[in-house]
Design a protein around this motif. Structure first.
Motif, PDB file in Angstrom:
ATOM      1  N   ASP A 168       0.830  -1.210   0.000  1.00  0.00           N
ATOM      2  CA  ASP A 168       0.000   0.000   0.000  1.00  0.00           C
ATOM      3  C   ASP A 168       0.865   1.261   0.000  1.00  0.00           C
ATOM      4  OD1 ASP A 168      -2.263  -1.528   0.019  1.00  0.00           O
ATOM      5  OD2 ASP A 168      -2.546  -1.453   2.184  1.00  0.00           O
ATOM      6  N   GLN A 169       1.960   1.206   0.759  1.00  0.00           N
ATOM      7  CA  GLN A 169       2.860   2.361   0.788  1.00  0.00           C
ATOM      8  C   GLN A 169       3.500   2.593  -0.585  1.00  0.00           C
ATOM      9  OE1 GLN A 169       5.899   1.972   3.738  1.00  0.00           O
ATOM     10  NE2 GLN A 169       6.712   4.039   3.442  1.00  0.00           N
ATOM     11  N   ALA A 170       3.902   1.517  -1.247  1.00  0.00           N
ATOM     12  CA  ALA A 170       4.480   1.656  -2.585  1.00  0.00           C
ATOM     13  C   ALA A 170       3.449   2.180  -3.587  1.00  0.00           C
ATOM     14  CB  ALA A 170       5.035   0.315  -3.050  1.00  0.00           C
ATOM     15  N   ILE A 171       2.206   1.699  -3.483  1.00  0.00           N
ATOM     16  CA  ILE A 171       1.149   2.172  -4.386  1.00  0.00           C
ATOM     17  C   ILE A 171       0.894   3.661  -4.176  1.00  0.00           C
ATOM     18  CG2 ILE A 171      -1.315   1.950  -4.887  1.00  0.00           C
ATOM     19  CD1 ILE A 171      -1.038  -1.042  -4.272  1.00  0.00           C
ATOM     20  N   ALA A 172       0.956   4.104  -2.904  1.00  0.00           N
ATOM     21  CA  ALA A 172       0.679   5.509  -2.615  1.00  0.00           C
ATOM     22  C   ALA A 172       1.756   6.447  -3.141  1.00  0.00           C
ATOM     23  CB  ALA A 172       0.517   5.704  -1.108  1.00  0.00           C
ATOM     24  N   THR A 173       2.992   5.953  -3.337  1.00  0.00           N
ATOM     25  CA  THR A 173       4.088   6.822  -3.794  1.00  0.00           C
ATOM     26  C   THR A 173       4.313   6.765  -5.303  1.00  0.00           C
ATOM     27  OG1 THR A 173       5.679   5.034  -3.371  1.00  0.00           O
ATOM     28  CG2 THR A 173       5.258   6.577  -1.575  1.00  0.00           C
ATOM     29  N   ILE A 174       3.515   6.004  -6.029  1.00  0.00           N
ATOM     30  CA  ILE A 174       3.751   5.850  -7.473  1.00  0.00           C
ATOM     31  C   ILE A 174       3.656   7.191  -8.201  1.00  0.00           C
ATOM     32  CG2 ILE A 174       2.754   4.887  -9.585  1.00  0.00           C
ATOM     33  CD1 ILE A 174       2.198   2.345  -8.064  1.00  0.00           C
ATOM     34  N   ASP A 175       2.641   8.003  -7.847  1.00  0.00           N
ATOM     35  CA  ASP A 175       2.437   9.272  -8.565  1.00  0.00           C
ATOM     36  C   ASP A 175       3.566  10.272  -8.327  1.00  0.00           C
ATOM     37  OD1 ASP A 175       0.064   8.356  -9.640  1.00  0.00           O
ATOM     38  OD2 ASP A 175      -1.140   9.097  -7.957  1.00  0.00           O
ATOM     39  N   ASN A 176       4.340  10.087  -7.266  1.00  0.00           N
ATOM     40  CA  ASN A 176       5.402  11.037  -6.940  1.00  0.00           C
ATOM     41  C   ASN A 176       6.789  10.556  -7.362  1.00  0.00           C
ATOM     42  OD1 ASN A 176       3.483  12.712  -5.685  1.00  0.00           O
ATOM     43  ND2 ASN A 176       3.653  11.555  -3.774  1.00  0.00           N
ATOM     44  N   LEU A 177       6.892   9.398  -7.974  1.00  0.00           N
ATOM     45  CA  LEU A 177       8.200   8.888  -8.383  1.00  0.00           C
ATOM     46  C   LEU A 177       8.669   9.626  -9.640  1.00  0.00           C
ATOM     47  CD1 LEU A 177       7.747   5.029  -7.879  1.00  0.00           C
ATOM     48  CD2 LEU A 177       8.783   6.673  -6.314  1.00  0.00           C
ATOM     49  N   PRO A 178       9.885  10.128  -9.657  1.00  0.00           N
ATOM     50  CA  PRO A 178      10.384  10.817 -10.860  1.00  0.00           C
ATOM     51  C   PRO A 178      10.742   9.813 -11.950  1.00  0.00           C
ATOM     52  CG  PRO A 178      12.072  10.768  -9.175  1.00  0.00           C
ATOM     53  CD  PRO A 178      10.854  10.192  -8.534  1.00  0.00           C
ATOM     54  N   LEU A 179      10.469  10.189 -13.199  1.00  0.00           N
ATOM     55  CA  LEU A 179      10.764   9.319 -14.334  1.00  0.00           C
ATOM     56  C   LEU A 179      12.232   9.432 -14.724  1.00  0.00           C
ATOM     57  CD1 LEU A 179       7.620  10.037 -16.514  1.00  0.00           C
ATOM     58  CD2 LEU A 179       8.092   7.970 -15.184  1.00  0.00           C
ATOM     59  N   ALA A 180      12.714   8.384 -15.402  1.00  0.00           N
ATOM     60  CA  ALA A 180      14.125   8.372 -15.812  1.00  0.00           C
ATOM     61  C   ALA A 180      14.395   9.434 -16.874  1.00  0.00           C
ATOM     62  CB  ALA A 180      14.500   6.991 -16.339  1.00  0.00           C
ATOM     63  N   TRP A 269       9.931  -2.528 -14.174  1.00  0.00           N
ATOM     64  CA  TRP A 269       9.418  -1.243 -14.652  1.00  0.00           C
ATOM     65  C   TRP A 269      10.002  -0.080 -13.861  1.00  0.00           C
ATOM     66  CZ3 TRP A 269       3.481  -2.514 -15.273  1.00  0.00           C
ATOM     67  CH2 TRP A 269       3.319  -3.391 -16.353  1.00  0.00           C
ATOM     68  N   VAL A 270      10.110  -0.243 -12.554  1.00  0.00           N
ATOM     69  CA  VAL A 270      10.673   0.837 -11.730  1.00  0.00           C
ATOM     70  C   VAL A 270      12.119   1.104 -12.111  1.00  0.00           C
ATOM     71  CG1 VAL A 270      11.349   1.437  -9.368  1.00  0.00           C
ATOM     72  CG2 VAL A 270       9.073   0.503  -9.806  1.00  0.00           C
ATOM     73  N   ASN A 271      12.898   0.032 -12.271  1.00  0.00           N
ATOM     74  CA  ASN A 271      14.314   0.214 -12.598  1.00  0.00           C
ATOM     75  C   ASN A 271      14.522   0.735 -14.021  1.00  0.00           C
ATOM     76  OD1 ASN A 271      15.067  -0.669 -10.059  1.00  0.00           O
ATOM     77  ND2 ASN A 271      15.210  -2.820 -10.713  1.00  0.00           N
ATOM     78  N   ARG A 272      13.573   0.512 -14.914  1.00  0.00           N
ATOM     79  CA  ARG A 272      13.760   0.921 -16.298  1.00  0.00           C
ATOM     80  C   ARG A 272      13.213   2.315 -16.579  1.00  0.00           C
ATOM     81  NH1 ARG A 272      11.531  -2.276 -21.709  1.00  0.00           N
ATOM     82  NH2 ARG A 272      12.398  -0.777 -23.238  1.00  0.00           N
ATOM     83  N   TYR A 273      12.036   2.608 -16.080  1.00  0.00           N
ATOM     84  CA  TYR A 273      11.359   3.840 -16.475  1.00  0.00           C
ATOM     85  C   TYR A 273      11.467   4.970 -15.450  1.00  0.00           C
ATOM     86  CZ  TYR A 273       9.217   0.991 -20.119  1.00  0.00           C
ATOM     87  OH  TYR A 273       9.012   0.174 -21.193  1.00  0.00           O
ATOM     88  N   PHE A 274      11.981   4.695 -14.260  1.00  0.00           N
ATOM     89  CA  PHE A 274      12.035   5.726 -13.226  1.00  0.00           C
ATOM     90  C   PHE A 274      13.490   6.037 -12.874  1.00  0.00           C
ATOM     91  CE2 PHE A 274       7.842   3.915 -12.855  1.00  0.00           C
ATOM     92  CZ  PHE A 274       7.032   5.018 -12.636  1.00  0.00           C
ATOM     93  N   ALA A 278      17.096   8.765  -7.652  1.00  0.00           N
ATOM     94  CA  ALA A 278      16.253   9.448  -6.682  1.00  0.00           C
ATOM     95  C   ALA A 278      15.989   8.538  -5.485  1.00  0.00           C
ATOM     96  CB  ALA A 278      14.930   9.868  -7.324  1.00  0.00           C
ATOM     97  N   LYS A 279      15.980   9.127  -4.311  1.00  0.00           N
ATOM     98  CA  LYS A 279      15.799   8.351  -3.076  1.00  0.00           C
ATOM     99  C   LYS A 279      14.447   7.636  -3.019  1.00  0.00           C
ATOM    100  CE  LYS A 279      17.204   7.024   0.987  1.00  0.00           C
ATOM    101  NZ  LYS A 279      18.354   6.083   1.127  1.00  0.00           N
ATOM    102  N   PRO A 280      13.315   8.264  -3.361  1.00  0.00           N
ATOM    103  CA  PRO A 280      12.030   7.537  -3.316  1.00  0.00           C
ATOM    104  C   PRO A 280      12.005   6.310  -4.224  1.00  0.00           C
ATOM    105  CG  PRO A 280      11.640   9.888  -3.465  1.00  0.00           C
ATOM    106  CD  PRO A 280      13.097   9.686  -3.701  1.00  0.00           C
ATOM    107  N   VAL A 281      12.631   6.413  -5.414  1.00  0.00           N
ATOM    108  CA  VAL A 281      12.666   5.266  -6.329  1.00  0.00           C
ATOM    109  C   VAL A 281      13.517   4.157  -5.734  1.00  0.00           C
ATOM    110  CG1 VAL A 281      13.294   4.506  -8.650  1.00  0.00           C
ATOM    111  CG2 VAL A 281      12.283   6.771  -8.308  1.00  0.00           C
ATOM    112  N   GLN A 282      14.621   4.502  -5.113  1.00  0.00           N
ATOM    113  CA  GLN A 282      15.476   3.491  -4.492  1.00  0.00           C
ATOM    114  C   GLN A 282      14.747   2.774  -3.350  1.00  0.00           C
ATOM    115  OE1 GLN A 282      19.034   5.524  -3.280  1.00  0.00           O
ATOM    116  NE2 GLN A 282      19.729   5.903  -5.390  1.00  0.00           N
ATOM    117  N   VAL A 283      13.995   3.547  -2.560  1.00  0.00           N
ATOM    118  CA  VAL A 283      13.253   2.928  -1.445  1.00  0.00           C
ATOM    119  C   VAL A 283      12.195   1.968  -1.972  1.00  0.00           C
ATOM    120  CG1 VAL A 283      11.671   3.403   0.456  1.00  0.00           C
ATOM    121  CG2 VAL A 283      13.687   4.849   0.126  1.00  0.00           C
TER     122      VAL A 283
END
Length: 329
Positions: A168-180, A269-274, A278-283
């Protein structure tokens, strides 16, 4: 002289006779009074005796009625006790019914929610109740419970609530993750100007710095980030969210294959497109990688063996009233 003596003796005799007669009459009168009093007392005694006899007969009749009612009440009480013993279950039967309900609930917890800890606690409660009954015929049932408890203890623990919270925490932060594609390398720090530098030299340095800022060349050790349009970025985030929701459903269903497939796709997908710098993507990537390594049980044990042992134990008890009913007819 002799005549005088004779006269005196005659007078004395007459006086003695009169006195004795008077005394006899007094005695007879007293005896008559006493006889009359005795007759009156005797008549009163007869009346009292008659009253007592009547009262005694009434008391005997009431006592006989009470004895008849007491006998009828005792007979009814005996019939009620017999009926209660025939219809009401015994204390052991009630305990076995409670144990069966506990086992059914534990089996439902395993089948529907995969809650191993709740099922194990339920089996321990059932075994404790059987231990307090202390019946030799319960030994096979307790052995079945012990085997099922050992199987449940061997099941690896899966923190479903904790994993669901992380998803749920990961789903909530999807909109704020910066793209690659939006990744920018940090600008190099400006060089410190030399001491006692002439003003014209400082002017030329500032002009050169402004000219270099017009064109910026970045050198990266990674492959070029995929270029995606804003609509594609929107669908990328939504598809990533759907993947994590599917992983959560697979977790609740204890589907290890689907759970790891969805998580591995989301990690890719996270490792390729984001932007992985960035710290939020790494977390998010680290948490998903950790969740993907969760070991789930291949199959949940069932409690059919304990339930079968319990029903086998209760079968003779349930068939006993059915055999007694035709005899009562």
């Amino acid at each position: 002289m002799v005549a005088a003596v004779a006269l005196i003796l005659a007078v004395l005799g007459v006086l003695s006779w009169v006195d004795s007669r008077r005394e006899g009459q007094a005695v007879r009168s007293e005896v008559a009074q006493r006889l009359a009093a005795t007759d009156a007392a005797l008549a009163q005694a007869k009346i009292t005796e008659s009253d007592l006899a009547n009262a005694l007969r009434d008391a005997q009749a009431k006592l006989a009625l009470l004895e008849a009612r007491l006998a009828e009440s005792q007979s009814q009480q005996a019939a009620l006790e017999t009926l209660y013993r025939e219809l009401a279950p015994s204390r052991d039967e009630l305990a076995l019914t409670e144990v069966e309900q506990v086992l059914v609930l534990a089996s439902q917890q395993l089948a529907l929610a995969g809650n191993v800890q709740a099922a194990l606690a339920a089996l321990q409660v059932a075994d404790g109740k059987l231990a307090r009954m202390d019946r030799p015929q319960l030994v096979p049932l307790r052995r079945s419970l012990a085997r099922d408890m050992d199987e449940l203890k061997a099941v690896p623990f899966v923190d479903v609530a904790g994993i669901s919270a992380k998803l749920d925490q990961a789903i909530a932060t999807i909109d704020n993750l910066p793209l690659a594609k939006d990744e920018r390398l940090p600008a190099p720090p400006p060089e410190a100007p030399p001491v006692n530098e002439p003003s014209w030299m400082r002017f030329l340095r500032d002009v050169w710095a402004d000219a270099k800022s017009l064109v910026r060349i970045e050198v990266s050790d990674r492959a070029a980030a995929p270029l995606i349009s804003p609509p594609q970025a929107y669908f990328l985030r939504e598809n990533l969210r759907l993947r994590l929701l599917a992983a959560r459903l697979a977790l609740l269903a204890r589907d290890d294959k689907s759970f790891k497939t969805d998580l591995n796709a989301a990690i890719a997908w996270v490792n390729r497109y984001f932007d992985t710098r960035a710290k939020p993507v790494q977390v998010v990537s680290s948490n998903l990688t950790q969740l993907a390594a969760t070991q789930m049980p291949a199959a949940m044990p069932d409690l059919s063996r304990s339930l079968e042992s319990l029903r086998t134990l209760r079968m003779p008890r349930e068939s006993a009233p059915e055999r007694a009913q035709p005899r009562a007819k």
